[in-house]
Design an enzyme around this catalytic site. Structure first.
Site, short mmCIF file in Angstrom:
data_model
loop_
_atom_site.label_atom_id
_atom_site.label_comp_id
_atom_site.label_asym_id
_atom_site.label_seq_id
_atom_site.Cartn_x
_atom_site.Cartn_y
_atom_site.Cartn_z
N HIS A 1 -9.69 0.54 4.97
CA HIS A 1 -8.37 0.75 5.59
C HIS A 1 -8.50 1.68 6.80
CE1 HIS A 1 -4.27 2.11 6.23
NE2 HIS A 1 -3.92 0.95 5.71
N LYS B 1 0.07 4.28 -0.06
CA LYS B 1 -0.54 5.44 0.65
C LYS B 1 -0.25 6.72 -0.15
CE LYS B 1 -0.24 2.83 4.87
NZ LYS B 1 -0.13 2.81 6.31
N SER C 1 3.12 -2.54 10.48
CA SER C 1 4.56 -2.57 10.75
C SER C 1 5.22 -3.91 10.39
CB SER C 1 4.86 -2.18 12.20
OG SER C 1 4.48 -0.82 12.40
N GLU D 1 -5.50 -5.53 10.40
CA GLU D 1 -4.47 -4.51 10.63
C GLU D 1 -4.80 -3.72 11.89
OE1 GLU D 1 -2.42 -3.29 6.75
OE2 GLU D 1 -4.28 -2.17 6.83
N ASN E 1 0.86 -1.17 0.00
CA ASN E 1 0.00 0.00 0.00
C ASN E 1 0.91 1.23 0.00
OD1 ASN E 1 -1.79 2.04 0.59
ND2 ASN E 1 -2.48 1.20 2.54
N GLU F 1 -6.77 4.07 7.88
CA GLU F 1 -6.61 5.52 7.66
C GLU F 1 -7.87 6.13 7.04
OE1 GLU F 1 -2.86 5.10 5.69
OE2 GLU F 1 -1.99 4.54 7.62
N GLY G 1 2.04 1.85 10.80
CA GLY G 1 2.94 3.00 10.67
C GLY G 1 3.65 3.39 11.95
#
Ligand code: PGA
Length: 236
Positions: free
Chosen positions: A91, A9, A196, A160, A7, A93, A166
């Protein structure tokens, strides 16, 4: 066989994405690696890339529409232009930074499911939920399946944990196997771990029971590292 997804991002340009795709493609082809590999570049960097059949380009996000008046969004027509048929949905985020609700996510899921997209559907709990224990974590995660057809044939799941994304803090093998086996007992779909994942722990994680591969952000953005990630999991 491992599923390895990157990904991007908000990283890489159109130019650097093109060379990344080309390098990964050559790497898979020349080493005859059969892992299922997915790349999710920014929408400005999508293109009609020619790739081997086990390398797939997908969209990080799109709106639940073909086209229309949704400023700043893209729809399925923009993805059709590049024959994109794969999308990330849910996701963390999108959920926590951009504020997408479960209702909006479910609508997006239904729309892209109807179009036959391969969907990588992400779930995961924030730290304050994790700290209340496994039972509450699973309750939280199951809420993220509300409105989602988990029998959909083109579905891949990605667990996740928000606190691991991150942050450099990977979930422990114990955390991963417990959550994965609980999800797997309810939903029989490929299940990736993300949060991570690094060059030096990807093999160990992908070898765990109930882990079918990894969805990787930070550690995948340098192509040499990503190739190493693919190489170290190719026989799993
Ligand atoms: P990370 O991101 O590898 O940088 O933790 C994972 C993801 O968000 O998919």
């Amino acid at each position: 066989m491992s599923i390895i997804a990157s990904n991007f991002k908000t990283n890489h340009t159109r130019k650097s994405t093109a060379s990344f795709v080309q390098e990964v493609n050559i790497f898979l082809e020349s080493n005859e690696i059969s892992s299922e590999v997915y790349l999710f570049p920014s929408s400005t960097s999508l293109n009609s890339f020619q790739t081997v059949s086990n390398l797939t380009l997908g969209a990080q996000n799109a709106y639940a529409t073909q086209n229309g008046s949704f400023t700043g969004e893209i729809g399925s027509l923009q993805l059709d232009e590049f024959s994109i048929k794969t999308i990330l949905i849910g996701h963390s985020e999108r959920r926590h930074v951009l504020g997408e609700s479960q209702e909006e996510i479910a609508k997006k899921y239904a729309f892209y499911k109807e179009l036959g997209y391969k969907i990588i559907y992400c779930i995961g709990e924030p730290l304050e939920v994790k700290e209340t224990g496994l039972e509450k974590t699973l309750e939280y995660v199951y809420e993220q399946f509300v409105g989602i057809d988990t029998n959909y044939e083109n579905l891949i799941l990605a667990y996740e944990p928000v606190w691991a994304i991150g942050t450099g803090v990977t979930a422990t093998n114990d955390d991963i196997t417990k959550v994965h086996s609980a999800i797997k007992s309810k939903i029989d779909k490929p299940l990736l771990y993300g949060g991570s994942v690094k060059v030096n722990n990807v093999r160990e994680i992908c070898a765990l029971d109930g882990v079918d591969g990894a969805l990787i952000g930070t550690a995948s953005w340098i192509v040499e590292d990503f190739k190493q990630i693919i190489d170290s999991t190719k026989d799993l």
